[in-house]
Design a protein around this motif. Structure first.
Motif, short mmCIF file in Angstrom:
data_model
loop_
_atom_site.label_atom_id
_atom_site.label_comp_id
_atom_site.label_asym_id
_atom_site.label_seq_id
_atom_site.Cartn_x
_atom_site.Cartn_y
_atom_site.Cartn_z
N ARG A 1 0.82 -1.22 0.00
CA ARG A 1 0.00 0.00 0.00
C ARG A 1 0.85 1.26 0.00
NH1 ARG A 1 -5.63 -0.64 3.54
NH2 ARG A 1 -6.36 -2.43 2.34
N VAL B 1 0.56 -2.06 -11.56
CA VAL B 1 -0.73 -1.43 -11.25
C VAL B 1 -1.67 -2.42 -10.55
CG1 VAL B 1 -2.77 -0.31 -12.22
CG2 VAL B 1 -0.51 0.12 -13.22
N ARG B 2 -1.72 -3.65 -11.05
CA ARG B 2 -2.59 -4.66 -10.43
C ARG B 2 -2.20 -4.88 -8.97
NH1 ARG B 2 -5.42 -7.52 -14.45
NH2 ARG B 2 -6.19 -9.04 -12.96
N GLU C 1 -3.16 -1.72 -6.78
CA GLU C 1 -4.62 -1.62 -6.64
C GLU C 1 -5.17 -2.73 -5.75
OE1 GLU C 1 -5.75 0.74 -10.78
OE2 GLU C 1 -6.35 -1.36 -10.56
N ASN D 1 -4.42 -2.18 -2.09
CA ASN D 1 -5.25 -1.14 -1.50
C ASN D 1 -6.68 -1.60 -1.26
OD1 ASN D 1 -3.91 1.56 -0.99
ND2 ASN D 1 -3.07 1.03 -2.98
N LYS D 2 -7.08 -2.60 -2.00
CA LYS D 2 -8.46 -3.07 -1.89
C LYS D 2 -8.58 -4.25 -0.91
CE LYS D 2 -12.26 -3.66 -5.15
NZ LYS D 2 -12.64 -4.12 -6.48
#
Lengths: 422, 422
Positions: free
Chosen positions: B257, B276-277, B280, B283-284
């Motif tokens: 994160r 990017v994956r 992201e 963070n999710k």
């Protein structure tokens, strides 16, 4: 118009805070009351027990009209940096007339005298101060003994600058002097238990005692206003708290084990051999408390060590902090307001020269707009604005990962959670 | 003199491994048996269930004479990188005559044919391969379908290159071809359950099934040689295991994160939008399994995603890995040996052109000595040697922090723990 400003952490908001708020209103008789509050991390170098929005709601339900977030780069600093950030916000809002802070001594004349000495730095004082530092005392202790020698203080008077609220109070006055603020300041004698008192005392307990009670599953409901207790309970029920430093242990210790000395070179505050102490302690320690014990020395307080942990994981680079300590907070982040607070916000909006942000996801757009604005003079350093704001967002994203309930851990709280309107 | 070489993870060493070892000895009838073993992290992208020294002891008690550590930079790579590191060590020891590996198909001619195609890269094959990759298939799947089209394979034959041991086997042969090795190679048909089979089957179970049994507190003693079971039990009793990927969750997810896209730019393997994956998903996700699901796509295997997690936390920089994949392991780290193994070591010592290291704390001194040596020609790249070795030490320091027993977590295992002599 009188506007009362308060500097708070509300971690969590308890009866002592409510008493303080009511007494402050009695002294000032304000039209509005505004608080600057730490976000998800507090000045003791610990995550807040529940997140900043829950704590904002506590504040609004108990008589605060607007809550502004003290940016993380200030909230996690020592008393001096914390005070400078908070006082800067209050002063730059341009409408705050009075500041009230808690004080163990309640001797405002004496606190002012001390702040003036620290601000003017008489030669003799400086001499004493350096001497004490050389003996190996921590910064606050060295300062205390230097003042003792410089002012020839007796033991009783010395006590007045030993307590945490008085120490913060001196820093508030110091920052008011430094930025030449016209805000009047007043003190309220702290009642009930000491700031650091670990024990739960009837209805007025310290936040530390309340956090310990939560940790140890001891009933603490009598220590909080009912609404504050309900907000806290809801957060805990839904798995967004309580958050303790210990939760961060499996993150920060392996993280520190990864570091080499030169990785800490650019991080703020790693002087006096603290870089080596940190890395050695992280490699030796099996838990966070052992780590703190291993780093601890006469001149380093526990709070300072804890704050430094977060400096390293949040990349508190020297350049960001030094610029922040020179130019102050670059925005006013509104966490929440009441109907009454809304009136005041519409006034504030007219005069400020740094952006008021209530929708965090707009933070880049707001900057762009300011940079294009030809009508008004804005006093914002674009790079520093972004650095400070993104530190807050990042701090939230890390904070929320440590929610007990896995389904609540999603990052982006700042972008999803709308400003609290109460 | 015949010396049998094996490439193992022994995570943990079970009856299937023992069967394999005995069968291999029947085929080769060796004077000595040497294993190259993953250290504290395995090729599936997971921490080993117990540390490398405990697993070394299992190996030595069951018929291996010397255990060498496969450096972390190879152990955590895909089948190709893993195989290249392990084969390089076996080949560079200069005394290994035979390699035996497990194979589901047990069709050595076919595996060799495939390896030769992959090594020579005929134009038509390459054309098919690129076409499959474009369809979105993972690297191993694209290769499989390309081979199917290129060789016009029927379904049954295709199965021979779908299983994990066969895939590894092809890579072993590929690396032997690449470095022009004279080591003979043989296969043994794998018996009992599949490598990835999650269920515990009587006496021959997969390591995956055994790890699951440990996780779920199911009796697994019948699946391990008695001494291996005792070693594992002792590690668990004393709180140095079992270690699962899940333990790393509160470290790796907040760590990811913190990252920005350009932080992953210099890390090996973050191509095809994986940077990017990863950010992201981190963070999710509320836990590591949700994270894996969020990153997963047709072309990315779970093992690859798990390995990439460790690439990011261990700073697997592209330059280190690319140099490693060109020049191979820069040292032979001895984890343990038997009395018999000691004899062999004294022979090995005479011929190698990269240092044999049995006392890890000497790793810098050993390098200095080599750099000054005028008698013998050493084939070591000093910078790469240090990078590889320090990666192993760092990996151990992070690994040991996740021991269940806090008193066992102290870093520096590599420097404190002497080589195992059995």
């Amino acid at each position: 118009m009188k506007v009362l400003g308060l500097i708070v952490e509300y971690n969590p908001m308890h009866n002592g805070h409510l008493y303080h708020l009511k007494e402050a209103k009695k002294i000032v008789n304000p039209d509005f009351t505004v608080a600057v509050m730490s976000g998800n991390f507090c000045q003791r170098g610990e995550p807040a027990i529940v997140n900043k929005f829950a704590r904002t709601l506590m504040a609004l339900k108990n008589g605060i009209d607007i809550v502004f977030e003290l940016p993380t780069v200030f909230a996690l600093q020592d008393a001096g940096g914390f005070a400078f950030g908070a006082i800067s916000i209050l002063n730059n809002l341009k409408i705050i007339t009075d500041l009230v802070f808690g004080s163990e001594s309640n001797d405002i004349k004496f606190l002012k005298k001390i702040a003036e000495i620290l601000y003017t730095q008489p030669k003799d004082f400086d001499h004493y101060f350096k001497k004490e530092l050389k003996k190996g005392y921590s910064y606050p202790n060295a300062r205390k003994f230097a003042l003792q020698n410089f002012l020839k203080l007796d033991k009783d008077t010395l006590q007045k600058i030993e307590k945490s609220n008085d120490i913060l109070g001196i820093e508030y006055i110091f920052s008011l002097l430094k930025i030449n603020s016209k805000i009047r300041f007043h003190t309220i004698k702290r009642i009930g238990s000491n700031y650091n008192d670990p024990n739960l005392k009837s209805t007025i307990s310290s936040a530390t005692a309340i956090r310990n009670a939560i940790k140890n599953n001891i009933n603490f409901s009598q220590s909080l206003p009912k609404n504050s207790f309900e907000i806290l309970s809801k957060e805990i029920e839904e798995g967004r708290g309580p958050i303790f430093l210990e939760a961060f242990e499996p993150f920060v210790l392996p993280y520190l084990r990864k570091l080499k000395r030169n990785d800490l070179e650019k991080i703020y505050g790693f002087k006096e051999g603290l870089d080596v102490r940190f890395i050695e302690a992280a490699n030796k320690a099996g838990d966070i408390n052992e780590f703190l014990e291993l780093v601890k020395a006469k001149r380093f307080t526990y709070s300072r060590i804890r704050r430094l942990i977060f400096y390293s994981i949040f990349n508190f680079n020297k350049d960001i902090i030094e610029a922040s300590n020179e130019y102050g907070p670059q925005y006013f982040r509104i966490l929440g307001f009441t109907k009454k607070g809304q009136e005041l916000l519409s006034i504030i909006k007219k005069y400020v020269d740094r952006p008021l942000i209530s929708t965090a996801s707009n933070y880049k757009k707001v900057l762009e707009k300011i940079l294009k604005d030809t009508e008004r003079k804005w006093n914002v350093i674009p790079k520093l604005y972004l650095q400070q704001f993104e530190m807050d967002i990042n701090a939230s994203n890390i904070y929320t990962f440590f929610y007990p309930n896995k389904n609540q851990r999603k990052a982006g709280m700042d972008f999803r959670k709308p400003v609290i309107i109460e």
